[in-house]
Design an enzyme around this catalytic site. Structure first.
Site, PDB file in Angstrom:
ATOM      1  N   GLU A 167       0.838  -1.205   0.000  1.00  0.00           N
ATOM      2  CA  GLU A 167       0.000   0.000   0.000  1.00  0.00           C
ATOM      3  C   GLU A 167       0.869   1.250   0.000  1.00  0.00           C
ATOM      4  O   GLU A 167       0.622   2.219  -0.719  1.00  0.00           O
ATOM      5  CB  GLU A 167      -0.926  -0.017   1.223  1.00  0.00           C
ATOM      6  N   GLU A 242      10.257   1.526   2.212  1.00  0.00           N
ATOM      7  CA  GLU A 242       8.920   1.483   2.808  1.00  0.00           C
ATOM      8  C   GLU A 242       8.741   0.271   3.723  1.00  0.00           C
ATOM      9  O   GLU A 242       7.999   0.332   4.686  1.00  0.00           O
ATOM     10  CB  GLU A 242       7.848   1.481   1.725  1.00  0.00           C
TER      11      GLU A 242
HETATM   12 ZN   LIG Z   1       1.254   2.643   6.933  1.00  0.00          ZN
END
Ligand SMILES: [Zn+2]
Length: 1083
Positions: A167, A242
């Site tokens: 995401e 990330e």
């Molecule tokens: Zn997050």
């Protein structure tokens, strides 16, 4: 709760700062619809639902008989929450049309079904993309706040956090938009009214919204390209950044873990409420995908390989596995045209079969789980246990009628402070605050959870028995008819008002529809609440509430053996044990590496950082579509405001279409209150709503509020006023009602203000414990807000007032107050009376009304009567609050693995004079310099700044930050960043447009009226708004460079407050001798 404005504004801007992702734990997802008290926003609302979830807990404990309570209600009305249904704010005209069928066919879509949905005055068409099977809901109506969303079913198999990392990662560059973070470019330079992404336990959602069509289609295109063609599946470094990676700056140092999601989840795993939610979900669903954590367990995240990550994307981010939503007043044909461009590039896949969520079978006997959570070291562990009972209600999804009845039951049992189950639990004195969200229908099968925190070990069993016995009693005795009527009115009011706050109505609707659609159920059905609600009402009228609800309690709860009892124990060593385990694992990794390996790792670390810190080339930046300054209106959004006078009291009136609802604020001046009474004000406000009057106990009072109004709330509000030493400080009573009930509304407000008795010592004691529990949770979960308030309290009087009523000082006050209530209740009670005597007066009162012209006129006589009844004590002299906290650097220590680091100063002291360009510049600093250094390369979940233009305080803050001193160095280098800044015209234009997007943020009518009131109170005129807007629009690079000198004040004279782990504070004090004064407020 009772946040004074200044703090509220600061905190709001923080909670809305671009933290990008929003993870949904199943039990916090209701918060979606949580949004109220629309203050003027200075920052774009990237809603951070972590913060939202705290907000929910926080709101749960306060009065439901208020406008805020409708938040709470939303929470309770989970999946079936009819309140998500939109009735467009404009007068509905059902003439909206769908796309032409032939055109749709040509574009490759087949129409599956079509309906006009009365509840939201919309034409909704369900299409199927013929080639891939992608399904599209195309909803057309008159709402200008257009919404797009694409949702994939993404069930994880383990707790490595793949869905969550993905995401984050897909928003880091794509085929058509090959820059580091197109998402951030959109944050900076679009007019979006919503931009975010959510990870649920079983799905991932990418929604955007805008009122500007051109902007809207730009956003849609960037999101579609991101999800289908992201760079992260070819670029390992994005995954590292990330997700997770080893960091080694030089081979002599220790290896550490870094990664945005990794640190975000460390923060999540430091909070007891979150830990409990996760454990509960996993224990309720041991056999399906909900038995693992889609967000990622920090201990498991480092097991994730890049290959698995890529494969997950390949399998699940496919049109065949997607559901797509369009909503609003744009051209439905254009929607299909944009989609076909993307979808046509794919063939059908088998993903929809592989991603099906299998139901959990019911247990034949109950399960008990005991787990530790990190508690403060050296603290008092006596009343720190938590216990929660959780049921999985059925082995299959429920039909919508049953779900609606269960949601209604949930509101009856728990929805307001007067609701029997909630009241019994809190009055038992066995715990401080309620945990568990009641009925939760967000996943495939619904659950029911309820428990207490702040419990003694010896009382755990008593809590369990109390819950079971209370449920049995409700099944046997049924509900009071006034309570049923109050719940029904509250729900119907909320449906009619359809107030989603700053959350787009179309998005609330989408999440509701997707909640069933994602399980291959009918997407239209959840939008049509009218008939089932009327049927339920008729059944209750005919058979009585007991006949309707008792069988539900018996079947789904009392006779259901799928019960998981979760007990949480405080463990002061857990945080350091986890820390040590991580260190040991990393030492092992290092020991297993050769010298060459280590050199290579140091090189890779350096290379990643270099890449993160290198700006995107201008040609890449140009790929992200943007508006031009010509697309921007030159005038600020105007709110009709008429200032009048009634019996000597100022009346502000806003003539706006509100669908027959009257919104009213009654404002009292607080500036004459004695300084030592200030911290008592929030509990004074709560007492007004929850203590009962001479002739009504608080249950009756709350039911009356529920029956006659849409809610009443009372809270303090304090702000600095530019150019003045004294702050503006008020108490606001906010209420709403259907216009036919205006008289009832003002009568009730009068009774609350004048008739409430401050005599119930036991209840007051509960308020104290609840507030304390709530604040402790905030320190752990939103330490940045606590740090911001603390810095503000050192820098100005308004900040000091705010901190007294909601910061670390308030927590200390509450601890003493608990004792004082026992020892000297008469003293406390008479202080409450003294607050009332001082504040509640016609002198210094102001009324703000928002409704259409006819209803405004009609309300005059009731307002006039209300004012006549107010005492008109002569104005007391203004008290002098000349208080501030000492200007020392502080660390508030908490058991955590990630920190919140703040530094602030008043830049007006340097002679800086406010110019609209400051809005553009501070937004730019947050979205570039701090984003890149604190988040991307620093590994924190968030880093941002906030400029309070009323007081002049400029603050830097970080969120879930693995660093402490390093982050301060980044803050200190901001001036140099601005001095060295080079910027082309496009970048500048984007920065300006993004700022206008904030200033013009979308507001529903009640929010417009309320914002106008706040501007009036702090003295912001229409002329000033126009001037600031012109300054924003004409911002130049020179403004940025000039701002550098002002911002250096923070570096040179700023004060530091960190909310951090004891280990990191100790290390910081070793490195810079006794830099931070250590403060421990948790016990
Ligand atoms: Zn997050």
């Amino acid at each position: 709760m009772s946040t004074p404005m200044e703090r509220a504004v600061v905190l709001r801007s923080l909670s809305c700062t671009p933290l990008v992702c929003t993870r949904f734990f199943s039990r916090s997802s209701h918060n979606l619809l949580t949004r109220l008290s629309p203050l003027p926003k200075r920052h774009r609302s990237i809603t951070n639902l972590h913060t939202r979830s705290l907000l929910r807990h926080h709101l749960r404990a306060i009065s439901t008989s208020s406008t805020r309570p409708s938040i709470q209600l939303r929470k309770h009305f989970s999946s079936l929450s009819p309140r998500a249904i939109a009735t467009p704010p404009t007068q509905p005209s059902p003439e909206v049309v769908g796309a032409d069928d032939d055109v749709a066919k040509k574009l490759g879509f087949e129409k599956v079904s079509e309906e006009f949905i009365e509840e939201c005055k919309s034409r909704a068409v369900l299409y199927k993309h013929k080639k891939t099977g992608a399904e599209i809901m195309s909803v057309s109506n008159n709402d200008e706040n257009k919404v797009f969303g694409i949702v994939f079913r993404t069930p994880p198999k383990d707790s490595t956090g793949i869905p969550h990392i993905l995401e984050h990662s897909v928003l880091c560059g794509s085929r058509k938009y090959p820059l580091k973070e197109p998402f951030v470019e959109l944050l900076k330079g679009s007019l979006h009214t919503f931009l975010n992404a959510f990870t649920y336990p079983d799905r991932t959602c990418y929604p955007v919204a805008s009122t500007n069509s051109k902007d809207f289609y730009n956003l849609v295109d960037v999101y579609l390209d991101a999800v289908f063609f992201p760079k992260c599946v070819e670029d390992f470094q994005t995954f590292q950044q990330e997700g997770w990676h080893y960091e080694l700056n030089n081979p002599a140092e220790d290896i550490t873990y870094k990664g945005v999601v990794f640190n975000e989840m460390k923060g999540v795993y430091s909070q007891p409420d979150n830990i409990m939610g996760r454990i509960t979900q996993q224990a309720l669903f041991p056999d399906n995908t909900y038995g693992v954590d889609s967000g990622g367990d920090p201990q498991v995240i480092p097991k994730l390989s890049y290959e698995e990550f890529k494969e997950f994307h390949r399998n699940y981010y496919h049109p065949s596995n997607s559901r797509i939503w369009f909503y609003g007043d744009d051209d439905p044909t254009e929607r299909l045209r944009i989609l076909s461009e993307y979808l046509d590039m794919f063939d059908a896949s088998s993903a929809p079969r592989e991603s099906v969520i299998k139901p959990q079978k019911l247990f034949s006997k109950p399960v008990r789980i005991v787990e530790k959570y990190p508690a403060a070291e050296g603290g008092n562990l006596e009343k720190k246990h938590m216990v929660c009972l959780n049921w999985l209600l059925d082995d299959k999804p429920l039909d919508l009628e049953t779900e609606l009845a269960l949601d209604f039951l949930d509101h009856l049992m728990l929805g307001t402070p007067a609701s029997p189950l909630r009241k019994t639990l809190l009055e038992s004195g066995l715990g401080d605050a309620i945990v568990g969200g009641g009925v939760d229908g967000d996943l495939l099968q619904p659950q029911f959870s309820l428990g207490l925190k702040g419990v003694s070990k010896g009382d755990i069993q008593k809590v369990e028995e109390l819950i079971m016995n209370s449920l049995k009693k409700l099944a046997e005795e049924g509900f009071d008819s006034d309570a049923v009527e109050a719940s029904m009115n509250t729900i119907e009011f909320a449906l009619r008002e359809n107030n989603t706050g700053s959350f787009p109505r179309g998005l609330a609707l989408m999440l509701r529809s997707v909640g069933k659609w994602i399980y291959d159920r009918d997407p239209f059905e959840p939008l049509k609440y009218q008939k089932p609600l009327m049927d339920l009402k008729a059944r209750i009228a005919k058979e009585g509430s007991k006949a309707v609800f008792a069988p539900l309690i018996e079947k789904f709860i009392l006779n259901n053996s799928h019960l998981v009892t979760v007990e949480m124990q405080p463990d002061p060593e857990k945080a350091s044990r986890d820390e040590a385990a991580e260190r040991e694992a990393l030492n092992k990794v290092k020991a297993s590496m050769t010298e060459e390996d280590l050199a290579e790792l140091a090189r890779a670390t350096h290379e990643l950082r270099l890449k993160q810190e290198t700006p995107d080339p201008p040609e890449a930046l140009k790929t992200v579509p943007s508006l031009s300054l010509n697309d921007i209106p030159r005038k600020p959004i105007s709110v009709p405001t008429e200032v009048g006078d009634l019996n000597g009291v100022k009346i502000l009136q806003h003539d706006l279409f509100t669908n027959d609802v009257l919104y009213a604020e009654v404002v009292f001046n607080m500036s004459s209150l004695k300084q030592e009474l200030l911290p008592l004000v929030p509990l004074f406000c709560q007492s007004l709503l929850e203590m009962g009057t001479k002739d009504m106990d608080f249950v009756q009072l709350n039911q009356l509020i529920g029956r006659k109004t849409g809610g009443i709330s009372v809270y303090p509000l304090t702000s600095s006023v530019r150019g003045k030493e004294d702050p503006c400080s008020h108490i606001i009573v906010r209420g709403k009602a259907m216009s036919g009930c205006t008289e009832d509304l003002f009568n009730l407000v009068n009774r609350i203000l004048q008739d409430v008795q401050f005599t119930d010592q036991k209840r007051f004691k509960q308020f104290v414990s609840q507030s304390k529990a709530r604040l402790e949770a905030r320190i752990r979960g939103s330490g940045h807000g606590i740090a911001a308030a603390r810095m503000d309290a050192k820098l100005n009087v308004a900040g000091w007032v705010g901190e007294q009523m909601g910061g670390a000082s308030y927590l200390e006050f509450l601890k003493d107050l608990g004792k004082k209530v026992d020892e000297d209740w008469d003293g406390v009670s008479s202080s409450l009376e003294e607050i009332r005597r001082t504040l509640i007066s016609r002198n210094g009162c102001l009324i703000n009304l928002t409704a259409d012209g006819k209803n405004l006129t009609n309300s005059a006589k009731f307002v006039s009567k209300f004012l006549d009844l107010l005492p008109s004590t002569s104005p007391v002299e203004s008290a002098t609050w000349n208080a501030r906290l000492p200007l020392t650097n502080e660390a508030i220590i908490i058991p955590t693995q990630v920190n919140y680091v703040g530094k602030a100063a008043n830049i007006y002291d340097t002679g800086y004079e406010l110019n609209g360009s400051a809005y553009v510049i501070s937004k730019y600093i947050s979205n570039t310099w701090l984003w890149d250094r604190v988040r991307v390369s620093g590994g924190a979940y968030g880093g941002f700044c906030d400029f309070d233009t009323h007081s002049g305080v400029f603050s830097f803050l970080s969120y879930r930050d693995p660093n402490l001193l390093k982050t301060l160095d980044v803050y200190d280098a901001t001036g140099d960043f601005l001095r060295d800044l080079e910027m082309d015209n496009d970048t500048l234009t984007k920065a300006i447009i993004g700022t206008i997007g904030d200033v013009d943020s979308y507001q529903l009518p009640d929010a417009k009226g309320y914002s106008s009131l706040l501007r009036y109170l702090v003295g912001i005129t229409e002329e000033e708004r126009q001037k600031r807007r012109e300054e924003i629009l004409s911002t130049s690079l020179t403004n940025f460079k000039e701002f550098a000198d002002a911002i250096d004040a923070v570096k040179n004279k700023g004060v530091v407050v960190a909310v951090a782990s004891p280990e990191d504070v100790e290390a910081a004090n070793k490195e810079r001798s006794d830099f931070l004064e250590v403060k421990n407020v948790l016990d």
